[in-house]
Design a protein around this motif. Structure first.
Motif, PDB file in Angstrom:
ATOM      1  N   VAL A 182      48.817  36.269 137.814  1.00 34.16           N
ATOM      2  CA  VAL A 182      48.609  36.512 136.390  1.00 34.16           C
ATOM      3  C   VAL A 182      47.479  35.573 135.978  1.00 34.16           C
ATOM      4  O   VAL A 182      47.460  34.400 136.366  1.00 34.16           O
ATOM      5  CB  VAL A 182      49.893  36.212 135.586  1.00 34.16           C
ATOM      6  CG1 VAL A 182      49.636  36.265 134.100  1.00 34.16           C
ATOM      7  CG2 VAL A 182      51.007  37.183 135.979  1.00 34.16           C
ATOM      8  N   ASP A 183      46.553  36.081 135.223  1.00 33.73           N
ATOM      9  CA  ASP A 183      45.423  35.276 134.760  1.00 33.73           C
ATOM     10  C   ASP A 183      45.941  34.089 133.946  1.00 33.73           C
ATOM     11  O   ASP A 183      46.696  34.266 132.993  1.00 33.73           O
ATOM     12  CB  ASP A 183      44.506  36.136 133.898  1.00 33.73           C
ATOM     13  CG  ASP A 183      43.213  35.446 133.506  1.00 33.73           C
ATOM     14  OD1 ASP A 183      43.115  34.202 133.627  1.00 33.73           O
ATOM     15  OD2 ASP A 183      42.295  36.160 133.074  1.00 33.73           O
ATOM     16  N   THR A 212      46.138  33.943 130.162  1.00 33.79           N
ATOM     17  CA  THR A 212      47.230  34.645 129.493  1.00 33.79           C
ATOM     18  C   THR A 212      48.191  33.675 128.811  1.00 33.79           C
ATOM     19  O   THR A 212      48.798  34.009 127.802  1.00 33.79           O
ATOM     20  CB  THR A 212      48.003  35.507 130.517  1.00 33.79           C
ATOM     21  OG1 THR A 212      47.094  36.400 131.136  1.00 33.79           O
ATOM     22  CG2 THR A 212      49.112  36.292 129.872  1.00 33.79           C
ATOM     23  N   SER A 224      48.097  33.101 125.171  1.00 39.19           N
ATOM     24  CA  SER A 224      48.467  34.250 124.356  1.00 39.19           C
ATOM     25  C   SER A 224      49.833  34.010 123.714  1.00 39.19           C
ATOM     26  O   SER A 224      50.411  32.931 123.811  1.00 39.19           O
ATOM     27  CB  SER A 224      48.506  35.494 125.257  1.00 39.19           C
ATOM     28  OG  SER A 224      48.882  36.633 124.534  1.00 39.19           O
ATOM     29  N   GLY A 263      52.489  38.640 124.817  1.00 35.80           N
ATOM     30  CA  GLY A 263      51.347  38.829 125.713  1.00 35.80           C
ATOM     31  C   GLY A 263      51.636  38.339 127.115  1.00 35.80           C
ATOM     32  O   GLY A 263      51.238  38.962 128.105  1.00 35.80           O
ATOM     33  N   ILE A 264      52.326  37.216 127.205  1.00 36.51           N
ATOM     34  CA  ILE A 264      52.713  36.669 128.515  1.00 36.51           C
ATOM     35  C   ILE A 264      53.663  37.643 129.213  1.00 36.51           C
ATOM     36  O   ILE A 264      53.498  37.949 130.396  1.00 36.51           O
ATOM     37  CB  ILE A 264      53.352  35.278 128.358  1.00 36.51           C
ATOM     38  CG1 ILE A 264      52.316  34.281 127.838  1.00 36.51           C
ATOM     39  CG2 ILE A 264      53.970  34.801 129.664  1.00 36.51           C
ATOM     40  CD1 ILE A 264      52.899  32.954 127.375  1.00 36.51           C
ATOM     41  N   ALA A 307      51.838  40.699 130.519  1.00 36.53           N
ATOM     42  CA  ALA A 307      51.052  40.411 131.723  1.00 36.53           C
ATOM     43  C   ALA A 307      51.952  40.321 132.956  1.00 36.53           C
ATOM     44  O   ALA A 307      51.593  40.810 134.037  1.00 36.53           O
ATOM     45  CB  ALA A 307      50.268  39.115 131.543  1.00 36.53           C
ATOM     46  N   ASP A 355      53.132  43.838 133.812  1.00 34.13           N
ATOM     47  CA  ASP A 355      52.030  44.591 134.409  1.00 34.13           C
ATOM     48  C   ASP A 355      51.817  44.191 135.871  1.00 34.13           C
ATOM     49  O   ASP A 355      51.643  45.047 136.736  1.00 34.13           O
ATOM     50  CB  ASP A 355      50.759  44.358 133.599  1.00 34.13           C
ATOM     51  CG  ASP A 355      49.579  45.142 134.145  1.00 34.13           C
ATOM     52  OD1 ASP A 355      49.687  46.387 134.250  1.00 34.13           O
ATOM     53  OD2 ASP A 355      48.549  44.519 134.464  1.00 34.13           O
ATOM     54  N   CYS A 356      51.854  42.900 136.142  1.00 33.04           N
ATOM     55  CA  CYS A 356      51.656  42.408 137.509  1.00 33.04           C
ATOM     56  C   CYS A 356      52.769  42.906 138.430  1.00 33.04           C
ATOM     57  O   CYS A 356      52.509  43.374 139.538  1.00 33.04           O
ATOM     58  CB  CYS A 356      51.594  40.878 137.502  1.00 33.04           C
ATOM     59  SG  CYS A 356      51.115  40.162 139.079  1.00 33.04           S
ATOM     60  N   THR A 372      46.760  24.056 128.341  1.00 31.39           N
ATOM     61  CA  THR A 372      47.713  25.151 128.192  1.00 31.39           C
ATOM     62  C   THR A 372      48.974  24.632 127.511  1.00 31.39           C
ATOM     63  O   THR A 372      49.505  23.602 127.910  1.00 31.39           O
ATOM     64  CB  THR A 372      48.089  25.745 129.568  1.00 31.39           C
ATOM     65  OG1 THR A 372      46.904  26.182 130.223  1.00 31.39           O
ATOM     66  CG2 THR A 372      49.052  26.900 129.430  1.00 31.39           C
ATOM     67  N   SER A 383      54.274  27.712 126.664  1.00 32.94           N
ATOM     68  CA  SER A 383      53.839  28.946 127.322  1.00 32.94           C
ATOM     69  C   SER A 383      54.129  28.908 128.812  1.00 32.94           C
ATOM     70  O   SER A 383      54.538  29.910 129.404  1.00 32.94           O
ATOM     71  CB  SER A 383      52.340  29.172 127.093  1.00 32.94           C
ATOM     72  OG  SER A 383      52.084  29.379 125.732  1.00 32.94           O
ATOM     73  N   PHE A 390      56.604  31.440 130.738  1.00 32.25           N
ATOM     74  CA  PHE A 390      56.167  32.176 131.924  1.00 32.25           C
ATOM     75  C   PHE A 390      57.267  32.140 132.990  1.00 32.25           C
ATOM     76  O   PHE A 390      57.659  33.164 133.540  1.00 32.25           O
ATOM     77  CB  PHE A 390      54.870  31.592 132.472  1.00 32.25           C
ATOM     78  CG  PHE A 390      54.390  32.210 133.749  1.00 32.25           C
ATOM     79  CD1 PHE A 390      53.638  33.375 133.740  1.00 32.25           C
ATOM     80  CD2 PHE A 390      54.694  31.635 134.974  1.00 32.25           C
ATOM     81  CE1 PHE A 390      53.201  33.954 134.922  1.00 32.25           C
ATOM     82  CE2 PHE A 390      54.264  32.200 136.161  1.00 32.25           C
ATOM     83  CZ  PHE A 390      53.509  33.366 136.137  1.00 32.25           C
TER      84      PHE A 390
END
Length: 86
Positions: free
Chosen positions: A29-30, A33, A36, A40-41, A44, A47-48, A69, A73, A77
């Motif tokens: 994951v970028d 992210t 965000s 948004g996290i 992502a 999606d991954c 960061t 967040s 994650f």
């Protein structure tokens, strides 16, 4: 017999490589992210996982956590990823 030992070692190496490359996938994951929102996290991560599949997938951040960061967040994650059943 030396040939037998070398053959056994080669067989073990080939089996390990086949298992490692065919059974495990590491998906990134970028790290941007994490700047965000929580939604948004989560998007992502979802999606991954959707792209990588649900078997033998190691989810991580590409290039790790960036300086500055938000710690919340990073925690989210990991918490969200651990909540996923895959």
């Amino acid at each position: 017999m030396m040939i037998g030992k070398v053959t056994d070692l080669l067989l073990v190496c080939v089996c390990f490589l086949l298992f490692f490359f065919l059974c495990w996938l590491q998906g990134n994951v970028d790290p941007v992210t994490l700047f965000s929102t929580k939604a948004g996290i989560e998007a992502a991560i979802d999606d991954c996982i959707a792209k990588a599949g649900t078997t033998g997938h190691v989810l991580n951040l590409g290039h790790g956590v960036m300086v500055g960061t938000p710690e919340e967040s990073v925690a989210h994650f990991f918490e969200y990823n651990r909540s996923k059943l895959y």
